[in-house]
Design a protein around this motif. Sequence first.
Motif, mmCIF file in Angstrom:
data_model
loop_
_atom_site.group_PDB
_atom_site.id
_atom_site.type_symbol
_atom_site.label_atom_id
_atom_site.label_comp_id
_atom_site.label_asym_id
_atom_site.label_seq_id
_atom_site.Cartn_x
_atom_site.Cartn_y
_atom_site.Cartn_z
ATOM 1 N N ASP A 146 31.097 50.334 37.138
ATOM 2 C CA ASP A 146 32.085 51.386 36.863
ATOM 3 C C ASP A 146 33.425 51.131 37.558
ATOM 4 O O ASP A 146 34.492 51.412 36.995
ATOM 5 C CB ASP A 146 31.550 52.757 37.277
ATOM 6 C CG ASP A 146 30.530 53.314 36.289
ATOM 7 O OD1 ASP A 146 30.328 52.691 35.227
ATOM 8 O OD2 ASP A 146 29.932 54.364 36.592
ATOM 9 N N ASP A 147 33.412 50.597 38.776
ATOM 10 C CA ASP A 147 34.657 50.353 39.511
ATOM 11 C C ASP A 147 35.430 49.157 38.970
ATOM 12 O O ASP A 147 36.564 48.910 39.397
ATOM 13 C CB ASP A 147 34.369 50.118 41.001
ATOM 14 C CG ASP A 147 33.966 51.396 41.719
ATOM 15 O OD1 ASP A 147 34.254 52.494 41.200
ATOM 16 O OD2 ASP A 147 33.362 51.289 42.808
ATOM 17 N N TYR A 148 34.813 48.405 38.045
ATOM 18 C CA TYR A 148 35.424 47.170 37.552
ATOM 19 C C TYR A 148 35.796 47.266 36.072
ATOM 20 O O TYR A 148 36.199 46.266 35.483
ATOM 21 C CB TYR A 148 34.453 45.996 37.767
ATOM 22 C CG TYR A 148 34.059 45.814 39.210
ATOM 23 C CD1 TYR A 148 34.755 44.934 40.036
ATOM 24 C CD2 TYR A 148 33.000 46.534 39.761
ATOM 25 C CE1 TYR A 148 34.407 44.777 41.368
ATOM 26 C CE2 TYR A 148 32.644 46.384 41.088
ATOM 27 C CZ TYR A 148 33.352 45.502 41.886
ATOM 28 O OH TYR A 148 32.990 45.358 43.207
ATOM 29 N N TRP A 150 37.915 47.782 32.840
ATOM 30 C CA TRP A 150 39.335 47.603 32.506
ATOM 31 C C TRP A 150 40.110 47.236 33.779
ATOM 32 O O TRP A 150 41.098 47.833 34.141
ATOM 33 C CB TRP A 150 39.916 48.861 31.858
ATOM 34 C CG TRP A 150 40.785 48.524 30.681
ATOM 35 C CD1 TRP A 150 42.144 48.347 30.667
ATOM 36 C CD2 TRP A 150 40.348 48.298 29.336
ATOM 37 N NE1 TRP A 150 42.569 48.009 29.408
ATOM 38 C CE2 TRP A 150 41.490 47.982 28.559
ATOM 39 C CE3 TRP A 150 39.103 48.321 28.705
ATOM 40 C CZ2 TRP A 150 41.432 47.695 27.200
ATOM 41 C CZ3 TRP A 150 39.037 48.040 27.350
ATOM 42 C CH2 TRP A 150 40.197 47.737 26.613
ATOM 43 N N HIS A 151 39.610 46.179 34.446
ATOM 44 C CA HIS A 151 40.101 45.873 35.790
ATOM 45 C C HIS A 151 40.104 44.365 36.036
ATOM 46 O O HIS A 151 39.198 43.653 35.608
ATOM 47 C CB HIS A 151 39.192 46.568 36.810
ATOM 48 C CG HIS A 151 39.680 46.507 38.217
ATOM 49 N ND1 HIS A 151 40.892 47.012 38.615
ATOM 50 C CD2 HIS A 151 39.100 46.007 39.352
ATOM 51 C CE1 HIS A 151 41.043 46.824 39.917
ATOM 52 N NE2 HIS A 151 39.972 46.210 40.381
ATOM 53 N N TRP A 152 41.153 43.922 36.729
ATOM 54 C CA TRP A 152 41.243 42.547 37.230
ATOM 55 C C TRP A 152 40.812 42.531 38.695
ATOM 56 O O TRP A 152 41.218 43.389 39.479
ATOM 57 C CB TRP A 152 42.672 42.037 37.137
ATOM 58 C CG TRP A 152 43.107 41.664 35.755
ATOM 59 C CD1 TRP A 152 43.752 42.457 34.852
ATOM 60 C CD2 TRP A 152 42.951 40.390 35.129
ATOM 61 N NE1 TRP A 152 44.003 41.755 33.690
ATOM 62 C CE2 TRP A 152 43.524 40.484 33.837
ATOM 63 C CE3 TRP A 152 42.381 39.175 35.534
ATOM 64 C CZ2 TRP A 152 43.543 39.414 32.947
ATOM 65 C CZ3 TRP A 152 42.409 38.105 34.645
ATOM 66 C CH2 TRP A 152 42.976 38.230 33.369
ATOM 67 N N TYR A 153 40.048 41.517 39.058
ATOM 68 C CA TYR A 153 39.626 41.307 40.441
ATOM 69 C C TYR A 153 39.410 39.811 40.632
ATOM 70 O O TYR A 153 39.596 39.021 39.699
ATOM 71 C CB TYR A 153 38.370 42.118 40.774
ATOM 72 C CG TYR A 153 37.243 41.982 39.783
ATOM 73 C CD1 TYR A 153 36.163 41.145 40.013
ATOM 74 C CD2 TYR A 153 37.254 42.707 38.578
ATOM 75 C CE1 TYR A 153 35.129 41.025 39.100
ATOM 76 C CE2 TYR A 153 36.231 42.592 37.660
ATOM 77 C CZ TYR A 153 35.169 41.751 37.924
ATOM 78 O OH TYR A 153 34.149 41.627 37.014
ATOM 79 N N ILE A 154 39.062 39.399 41.845
ATOM 80 C CA ILE A 154 38.925 37.977 42.154
ATOM 81 C C ILE A 154 37.479 37.663 42.491
ATOM 82 O O ILE A 154 36.805 38.437 43.185
ATOM 83 C CB ILE A 154 39.849 37.591 43.335
ATOM 84 C CG1 ILE A 154 41.317 37.582 42.875
ATOM 85 C CG2 ILE A 154 39.480 36.223 43.915
ATOM 86 C CD1 ILE A 154 42.302 37.350 43.990
ATOM 87 N N LEU A 155 37.003 36.511 42.017
ATOM 88 C CA LEU A 155 35.744 35.937 42.475
ATOM 89 C C LEU A 155 36.092 34.820 43.459
ATOM 90 O O LEU A 155 36.843 33.908 43.109
ATOM 91 C CB LEU A 155 34.935 35.377 41.304
ATOM 92 C CG LEU A 155 34.682 36.336 40.133
ATOM 93 C CD1 LEU A 155 33.858 35.638 39.051
ATOM 94 C CD2 LEU A 155 34.013 37.621 40.586
ATOM 95 N N ASN A 156 35.562 34.900 44.683
ATOM 96 C CA ASN A 156 35.902 33.850 45.653
ATOM 97 C C ASN A 156 34.690 33.338 46.430
ATOM 98 O O ASN A 156 34.836 32.772 47.513
ATOM 99 C CB ASN A 156 37.012 34.306 46.603
ATOM 100 C CG ASN A 156 36.543 35.265 47.681
ATOM 101 O OD1 ASN A 156 35.461 35.832 47.589
ATOM 102 N ND2 ASN A 156 37.363 35.441 48.700
ATOM 103 N N GLY A 157 33.516 33.522 45.839
ATOM 104 C CA GLY A 157 32.320 32.963 46.448
ATOM 105 C C GLY A 157 31.143 33.064 45.498
ATOM 106 O O GLY A 157 31.190 33.818 44.520
ATOM 107 N N TYR A 158 30.119 32.273 45.768
ATOM 108 C CA TYR A 158 28.879 32.392 44.989
ATOM 109 C C TYR A 158 27.694 32.091 45.904
ATOM 110 O O TYR A 158 27.828 31.426 46.943
ATOM 111 C CB TYR A 158 28.872 31.455 43.779
ATOM 112 C CG TYR A 158 28.804 29.975 44.089
ATOM 113 C CD1 TYR A 158 27.588 29.342 44.361
ATOM 114 C CD2 TYR A 158 29.951 29.188 44.105
ATOM 115 C CE1 TYR A 158 27.520 27.992 44.641
ATOM 116 C CE2 TYR A 158 29.900 27.835 44.387
ATOM 117 C CZ TYR A 158 28.686 27.239 44.660
ATOM 118 O OH TYR A 158 28.614 25.896 44.958
#
Length: 198
Positions: A146-148, A150-158
Amino acid sequence: MKKELPHFNVGTAYGGAQDWCHTHWMKIGGCAAITACDCSLYFELHKGKTGLCPYAQDNISKEDYVDFAYVMEPYLRPRWTGIDRLDIYTDGFTSFLRDHQVTDIILSPWDGGSNLKDTIGIVRQQIDKGWPIPCLTLKHDNPAMDDYVWHWYILNGYEEFEDTFMVKAVTYGTWRWLDLKMLWTTGHQRKGGLILFS
């Protein structure tokens, strides 16, 4: 196997947050600009680039970060439908980089309709090469997302487990681990996707 990229702090926050901005449109729709700011700071701190952010440091002040967000705003300006296509992002952020004399970073879209196995491979490859990944989620059926929406965010780990591939999602000045299969399986025909750097 686990891999996390370094990031930066803004006071006690992990990266930037759009709700620090002073104007209505940036507060509700500045997520694309914020991810571009975070990536620009990362490029300065960890990729040897210069001239992108005059305030680049590991612990940038909130005031300086917000000033930088408004430098980025014309390139990724909030709009009624949001920055809801990958090409709007690649065009805008590429223009920012070129206007600041960074011509050797190439942006490529990775469509949200791509299959999960290939997407796991490309996420692993990007992060192993030291590139953060801007990610766009449009609609999503899972309440955990829900918080994501229609939203841009970053992936910086796996982190890889026997049957699960987790990704570290960075937004709103914090981070959270998400199952990439859950993130990628939105339940909707129209998808977002990833931005790849090279």
